[in-house]
Design a protein around this motif. Structure first.
Motif, mmCIF file in Angstrom:
data_model
loop_
_atom_site.group_PDB
_atom_site.id
_atom_site.type_symbol
_atom_site.label_atom_id
_atom_site.label_comp_id
_atom_site.label_asym_id
_atom_site.label_seq_id
_atom_site.Cartn_x
_atom_site.Cartn_y
_atom_site.Cartn_z
ATOM 1 N N GLY A 176 17.591 11.240 -1.384
ATOM 2 C CA GLY A 176 17.834 10.230 -0.370
ATOM 3 C C GLY A 176 17.823 10.779 1.037
ATOM 4 N N THR A 177 18.149 9.926 2.002
ATOM 5 C CA THR A 177 18.218 10.330 3.404
ATOM 6 C C THR A 177 19.630 10.212 3.944
ATOM 7 O OG1 THR A 177 17.629 8.095 4.101
ATOM 8 C CG2 THR A 177 15.829 9.663 3.848
ATOM 9 N N GLY A 178 20.358 9.162 3.519
ATOM 10 C CA GLY A 178 21.743 9.013 3.944
ATOM 11 C C GLY A 178 21.908 8.701 5.416
ATOM 12 N N HIS A 179 20.869 8.187 6.102
ATOM 13 C CA HIS A 179 20.958 7.915 7.524
ATOM 14 C C HIS A 179 20.818 6.429 7.804
ATOM 15 C CE1 HIS A 179 20.966 12.108 8.294
ATOM 16 N NE2 HIS A 179 19.684 12.307 8.089
ATOM 17 N N ARG A 180 21.471 5.971 8.867
ATOM 18 C CA ARG A 180 21.275 4.601 9.314
ATOM 19 C C ARG A 180 19.848 4.433 9.834
ATOM 20 N NH1 ARG A 180 24.259 7.234 13.193
ATOM 21 N NH2 ARG A 180 23.467 7.110 15.340
ATOM 22 N N SER A 181 19.386 3.207 9.907
ATOM 23 C CA SER A 181 17.978 2.929 10.176
ATOM 24 C C SER A 181 17.494 3.499 11.503
ATOM 25 C CB SER A 181 17.738 1.418 10.150
ATOM 26 O OG SER A 181 18.005 0.901 8.868
ATOM 27 N N SER A 182 18.313 3.393 12.568
ATOM 28 C CA SER A 182 17.873 3.866 13.874
ATOM 29 C C SER A 182 17.663 5.378 13.876
ATOM 30 C CB SER A 182 18.883 3.472 14.954
ATOM 31 O OG SER A 182 20.166 3.998 14.656
ATOM 32 N N LEU A 183 18.547 6.113 13.178
ATOM 33 C CA LEU A 183 18.383 7.558 13.098
ATOM 34 C C LEU A 183 17.185 7.910 12.230
ATOM 35 C CD1 LEU A 183 19.368 10.351 13.807
ATOM 36 C CD2 LEU A 183 21.024 10.203 11.951
ATOM 37 N N LEU A 184 16.924 7.115 11.195
ATOM 38 C CA LEU A 184 15.770 7.361 10.341
ATOM 39 C C LEU A 184 14.473 7.204 11.137
ATOM 40 C CD1 LEU A 184 14.768 7.981 7.505
ATOM 41 C CD2 LEU A 184 14.829 5.540 7.013
ATOM 42 N N VAL A 185 14.411 6.227 12.029
ATOM 43 C CA VAL A 185 13.248 6.076 12.901
ATOM 44 C C VAL A 185 13.025 7.354 13.702
ATOM 45 C CG1 VAL A 185 12.344 4.869 14.932
ATOM 46 C CG2 VAL A 185 13.396 3.570 13.097
ATOM 47 N N LYS A 186 14.078 7.880 14.271
ATOM 48 C CA LYS A 186 13.970 9.103 15.069
ATOM 49 C C LYS A 186 13.451 10.264 14.227
ATOM 50 C CE LYS A 186 16.659 12.288 17.925
ATOM 51 N NZ LYS A 186 17.985 12.576 18.532
ATOM 52 N N GLU A 187 13.957 10.406 12.998
ATOM 53 C CA GLU A 187 13.513 11.502 12.134
ATOM 54 C C GLU A 187 12.046 11.363 11.760
ATOM 55 O OE1 GLU A 187 15.661 12.760 8.803
ATOM 56 O OE2 GLU A 187 17.596 12.843 9.812
ATOM 57 N N VAL A 188 11.622 10.133 11.477
ATOM 58 C CA VAL A 188 10.224 9.910 11.118
ATOM 59 C C VAL A 188 9.311 10.280 12.287
ATOM 60 C CG1 VAL A 188 8.516 8.125 10.574
ATOM 61 C CG2 VAL A 188 10.694 8.184 9.347
ATOM 62 N N LEU A 189 9.645 9.797 13.484
ATOM 63 C CA LEU A 189 8.831 10.112 14.664
ATOM 64 C C LEU A 189 8.840 11.610 14.947
ATOM 65 C CD1 LEU A 189 9.893 7.171 17.009
ATOM 66 C CD2 LEU A 189 7.741 7.412 15.752
ATOM 67 N N HIS A 190 10.003 12.233 14.773
ATOM 68 C CA HIS A 190 10.114 13.687 14.977
ATOM 69 C C HIS A 190 9.165 14.437 14.052
ATOM 70 C CE1 HIS A 190 11.906 17.708 14.483
ATOM 71 N NE2 HIS A 190 12.341 17.560 15.723
ATOM 72 N N GLU A 191 9.074 14.004 12.796
ATOM 73 C CA GLU A 191 8.207 14.701 11.845
ATOM 74 C C GLU A 191 6.729 14.509 12.173
ATOM 75 O OE1 GLU A 191 8.656 17.047 9.616
ATOM 76 O OE2 GLU A 191 10.692 17.006 10.412
ATOM 77 N N TYR A 192 6.349 13.312 12.596
ATOM 78 C CA TYR A 192 4.944 13.105 12.973
ATOM 79 C C TYR A 192 4.575 13.953 14.192
ATOM 80 C CZ TYR A 192 3.940 9.372 9.658
ATOM 81 O OH TYR A 192 3.696 8.664 8.506
ATOM 82 N N LEU A 193 5.472 14.021 15.164
ATOM 83 C CA LEU A 193 5.234 14.890 16.317
ATOM 84 C C LEU A 193 5.171 16.353 15.887
ATOM 85 C CD1 LEU A 193 7.537 13.339 19.074
ATOM 86 C CD2 LEU A 193 5.042 13.376 19.048
ATOM 87 N N GLY A 194 6.083 16.732 14.967
ATOM 88 C CA GLY A 194 6.097 18.106 14.473
ATOM 89 C C GLY A 194 4.808 18.481 13.759
ATOM 90 N N LEU A 195 4.298 17.582 12.931
ATOM 91 C CA LEU A 195 3.050 17.852 12.224
ATOM 92 C C LEU A 195 1.896 18.031 13.205
ATOM 93 C CD1 LEU A 195 3.429 15.341 9.268
ATOM 94 C CD2 LEU A 195 3.161 17.814 9.025
ATOM 95 N N ALA A 196 1.825 17.174 14.220
ATOM 96 C CA ALA A 196 0.756 17.288 15.214
ATOM 97 C C ALA A 196 0.874 18.598 16.000
ATOM 98 C CB ALA A 196 0.806 16.093 16.172
ATOM 99 N N TYR A 197 2.094 18.934 16.398
ATOM 100 C CA TYR A 197 2.330 20.161 17.165
ATOM 101 C C TYR A 197 2.002 21.403 16.334
ATOM 102 C CZ TYR A 197 4.843 23.428 20.226
ATOM 103 O OH TYR A 197 5.178 24.476 21.057
ATOM 104 N N TYR A 198 2.422 21.401 15.076
ATOM 105 C CA TYR A 198 2.183 22.554 14.210
ATOM 106 C C TYR A 198 0.691 22.714 13.899
ATOM 107 C CZ TYR A 198 7.010 23.923 13.257
ATOM 108 O OH TYR A 198 8.289 24.420 13.371
ATOM 109 N N ARG A 199 -0.010 21.601 13.736
ATOM 110 C CA ARG A 199 -1.456 21.694 13.508
ATOM 111 C C ARG A 199 -2.157 22.250 14.746
ATOM 112 N NH1 ARG A 199 -2.907 19.585 8.737
ATOM 113 N NH2 ARG A 199 -1.607 17.941 7.835
ATOM 114 N N ALA A 200 -1.728 21.825 15.904
ATOM 115 C CA ALA A 200 -2.328 22.311 17.145
ATOM 116 C C ALA A 200 -2.147 23.817 17.304
ATOM 117 C CB ALA A 200 -1.726 21.572 18.346
ATOM 118 N N HIS A 201 -1.010 24.336 16.812
ATOM 119 C CA HIS A 201 -0.746 25.780 16.894
ATOM 120 C C HIS A 201 -1.195 26.543 15.645
ATOM 121 C CE1 HIS A 201 1.777 24.466 20.242
ATOM 122 N NE2 HIS A 201 1.842 25.721 20.609
ATOM 123 N N ARG A 202 -1.812 25.813 14.709
ATOM 124 C CA ARG A 202 -2.336 26.410 13.481
ATOM 125 C C ARG A 202 -1.248 27.092 12.645
ATOM 126 N NH1 ARG A 202 -8.210 28.938 15.410
ATOM 127 N NH2 ARG A 202 -9.026 26.952 16.222
#
Length: 204
Positions: A176-202
């Protein structure tokens, strides 16, 4: 520039604003759909090592709820005999914050894991560094293989980091995640940004 007003701080503030706006606009119901591509199927098989990644440590040295959940899950897997060794990975996120891994070790000890069964990696300050430092510890292994424990949303990026360094990964996301919806939105966006950033840095 103090870390508290650096790029990471500004990104976190921006994500807070986006999460607040999503809640105001009634868009939180879209979060499960957005999160779905981030999830990795559970693949719990015996491995030489269980690796638990830090999910944060507060200013006062207390582990975040996410980190506690990860350590507890890793200990359960250890008790089930899925690996003889437990690697706890997490250093300082900032100079004024304590390293996570020694506190993760203290929690694992309190839960009954013998000290000789644990390896503490306290040099890493990011997911990419978690992978790099753990891969360095596993360098003597002919075919490094781990059972990776982290949050379900974080698992895809973490798995890709380890695989980039030649480590075979079986996945054991925390339930599970155990987070309220607003915090879950933040985590999801954080991960998409992280994936893009990590791909850019290989890094993945």
């Amino acid at each position: 520039m103090p870390w508290g007003r650096g790029p990471r701080y500004r990104v976190e503030r921006a994500l807070d604003g986006i999460s607040w706006a999503a809640a105001r606009l009634g868009l939180l119901r879209l979060t499960p759909w957005l999160a779905r591509p981030l999830f990795v199927a559970e693949d719990v098989r015996p491995q030489p090592f269980i690796v638990v990644l830090c999910g944060g440590c507060r200013f006062n040295g207390r582990l975040s709820e996410s980190t506690c959940a990860r350590v507890e899950h890793g200990v359960r897997l250890f008790e089930q005999g899925l690996a003889p060794r437990l690697i706890l990975s997490g250093g300082r996120w900032a100079p004024h914050r304590p390293a996570c891994a020694p506190r993760m070790q203290a929690l694992a000890l309190a839960l009954g894991v013998p000290p000789e069964a644990m390896i503490v990696e306290n040099r890493s300050a990011s997911t990419a560094e978690n992978a790099r430092e753990v891969a360095r510890l596993l360098r003597a292994e002919a075919a490094p293989s781990i059972l990776l424990v982290t949050g379900p949303l974080h698992m895809r990026r973490a798995k890709l980091c380890f695989e980039k360094l030649g480590v075979h990964v079986a996945c054991a996301p925390t339930p599970g995640t155990g987070h309220r919806s607003s915090l879950l939105v933040k985590e999801v966006l954080h991960e998409y940004l992280g994936l893009a950033y990590y791909r850019a840095h290989r890094w993945i």
